[in-house]
Each structure stands twice: as structure tokens, then as C-alpha cells.
Write a protein that holds these residues in place. Structure first.
Motif, PDB file in Angstrom:
ATOM      1  N   LEU A 245     -96.628 -45.654 -17.844  1.00  0.00           N
ATOM      2  CA  LEU A 245     -97.702 -45.801 -17.149  1.00  0.00           C
ATOM      3  C   LEU A 245     -98.258 -47.561 -17.491  1.00  0.00           C
ATOM      4  N   LEU A 246     -98.020 -48.323 -18.549  1.00  0.00           N
ATOM      5  CA  LEU A 246     -98.665 -49.234 -18.870  1.00  0.00           C
ATOM      6  C   LEU A 246     -97.401 -50.198 -18.166  1.00  0.00           C
ATOM      7  N   ALA A 247     -96.732 -50.198 -17.736  1.00  0.00           N
ATOM      8  CA  ALA A 247     -95.299 -51.116 -17.336  1.00  0.00           C
ATOM      9  C   ALA A 247     -95.756 -50.668 -15.897  1.00  0.00           C
ATOM     10  N   ALA A 248     -96.311 -49.403 -15.378  1.00  0.00           N
ATOM     11  CA  ALA A 248     -96.756 -49.458 -14.255  1.00  0.00           C
ATOM     12  C   ALA A 248     -97.892 -50.297 -13.449  1.00  0.00           C
ATOM     13  N   ALA A 249     -98.792 -50.244 -15.005  1.00  0.00           N
ATOM     14  CA  ALA A 249    -100.057 -51.013 -14.288  1.00  0.00           C
ATOM     15  C   ALA A 249     -99.850 -52.643 -14.515  1.00  0.00           C
TER      16      ALA A 249
ATOM     17  N   LEU B  55    -101.605 -41.204 -12.835  1.00  0.00           N
ATOM     18  CA  LEU B  55    -101.856 -42.426 -12.341  1.00  0.00           C
ATOM     19  C   LEU B  55    -100.064 -43.067 -12.606  1.00  0.00           C
ATOM     20  N   PHE B  56     -99.597 -42.980 -12.954  1.00  0.00           N
ATOM     21  CA  PHE B  56     -98.872 -44.143 -12.861  1.00  0.00           C
ATOM     22  C   PHE B  56     -97.654 -43.810 -11.769  1.00  0.00           C
ATOM     23  N   THR B  57     -97.676 -42.304 -10.800  1.00  0.00           N
ATOM     24  CA  THR B  57     -97.292 -41.981 -10.065  1.00  0.00           C
ATOM     25  C   THR B  57     -97.958 -42.745  -8.991  1.00  0.00           C
ATOM     26  N   VAL B  58     -99.413 -43.276  -8.843  1.00  0.00           N
ATOM     27  CA  VAL B  58    -100.449 -43.269  -8.096  1.00  0.00           C
ATOM     28  C   VAL B  58     -99.571 -45.012  -8.147  1.00  0.00           C
TER      29      VAL B  58
END
Length: 186
Positions: free
Chosen positions: A89-93, A162-165
Motif C-alpha cells: 500500500l505505501l509503495a503504491a501511494a 486502496l492499493f488496487t486503486v
């Protein structure tokens, strides 16, 4: 008052404002900044520039999860949960926005809410006095057990959405080059 969910609940027994609010805020902000600069600002970016976005995500998520495995009450399952939930998640953000502000904000908000507002175990550490005095009960699957909500199916599920989005946004913006190095990126 109890907030119910399948196989468990969070029960609120009192509301208050603990005297440690300032130290909780500093801890949440400081931890989030240090970890995000280290894992996304340095490790992810260096790995991404050398091997591509997806390798950067995998490497930074695994190292992030492994280091959280050193926390009290950690297990292989909690480390895998941190990899799947926070690491990705945080990498995707970061790669969706190309700034550290979103991962720092997400990380800080999560830590502050868990530790100071709801007082549930955070990364294996014992709960402390909080604004909402309550207890989290239910099966390990739903609550994360002694490691805390971070290793629960709820946290993994919310992070997956959230990380998919965020990955979708990054791919649409062409911020991701699958399996190819992103050399020359500013």
C-alpha cells in the motif's frame, strides 16, 4: 457501545483525553516520516531505478515486513500481513503520486488512530491510554491477535482495495513500467 462485525467487536467503555496526546502525535509523525523516507524514499526508489517498479515494490515491502517481524509478539503471519498490507500500500501511494506526502500521511494517520484514538495493539506493542477506552475482541483472523489490527483480515482487505486503486491510477498515468527499469526518471 459496541461496534459489531463478523466474529468479533470493538467495545467502547469510556471516552477521555489522555495526557500523552502530544507524545503520541510526535511518535506517529516521527515513525511515519523515518520509515517512509527509509523504505519508499530510499530503498524503493533505488531498487525501482535499477530493476523497475514491481521489483521495487516487492523488495521494499518484504524488507518493511521483515523489520516489523522484529517487534514484540510478531510472527511469520504478522510479517506477511505487513508485507501485503502496509508494504504494498505505501509503495503504491508513493509511486502513484511520486511524492512521500501521501505514504507519510497514511502511515501517520494509521499509527495515530490505532495508538492514540482507539488504543489497540500497534505492531505488536501493548495498547496504551487513549481517547476511546475500549477493547477489541474476536478471533485472531478478525482482530490480528496479540500483534494487533495490522495483521487482521480487515486491514489486509482495506489495504488491498486502496492499493488496487492507487496502482490503477499509477498505471493510467504511466508511472509504472512493468518488469522494466525506469532509468532516467527524475
Amino acid at each position: 457501545m459496541a461496534l459489531l462485525y463478523a466474529s468479533g467487536h470493538y467495545e467502547i467503555s469510556a471516552l477521555g483525553f489522555p495526557s500523552r496526546w502530544f507524545s503520541a502525535l510526535i511518535f506517529a509523525v516521527g515513525t511515519a516520516i523515518w520509515e517512509e523516507v527509509t523504505f519508499r524514499g530510499l530503498l524503493f526508489r533505488i531498487t525501482e531505478e535499477t530493476f523497475g517498479t514491481w521489483v521495487g515494490v516487492v523488495v521494499s515491502a518484504i524488507v518493511f515486513g521483515a523489520l516489523h517481524g522484529l517487534n514484540p509478539n510478531a510472527s511469520l503471519a504478522s510479517s506477511v500481513a505487513i508485507i501485503l498490507e502496509s508494504g504494498i500500500l505505501l509503495a503504491a501511494a508513493y509511486f502513484a503520486t511520486r511524492t512521500l506526502w501521501l505514504p507519510i500521511g497514511l502511515h501517520c494517520g494509521w499509527n495515530f488512530a490505532e495508538d492514540f484514538i482507539f488504543g489497540v495493539r500497534m505492531s505488536g506493542h501493548a495498547a496504551r491510554p487513549t481517547i476511546v477506552d475500549g477493547s477489541l475482541t474476536g478471533s485472531l483472523f478478525w482482530t490480528g491477535g496479540v500483534y494487533g489490527l495490522e495483521s487482521s483480515v480487515w486491514a489486509i482487505g482495506m489495504a488491498a482495495i486502496l492499493f488496487t486503486v492507487l496502482i490503477g491510477i499509477a498505471v493510467r498515468r504511466r508511472e509504472v513500467v512493468p518488469f522494466m527499469p525506469n532509468r532516467g526518471r527524475a
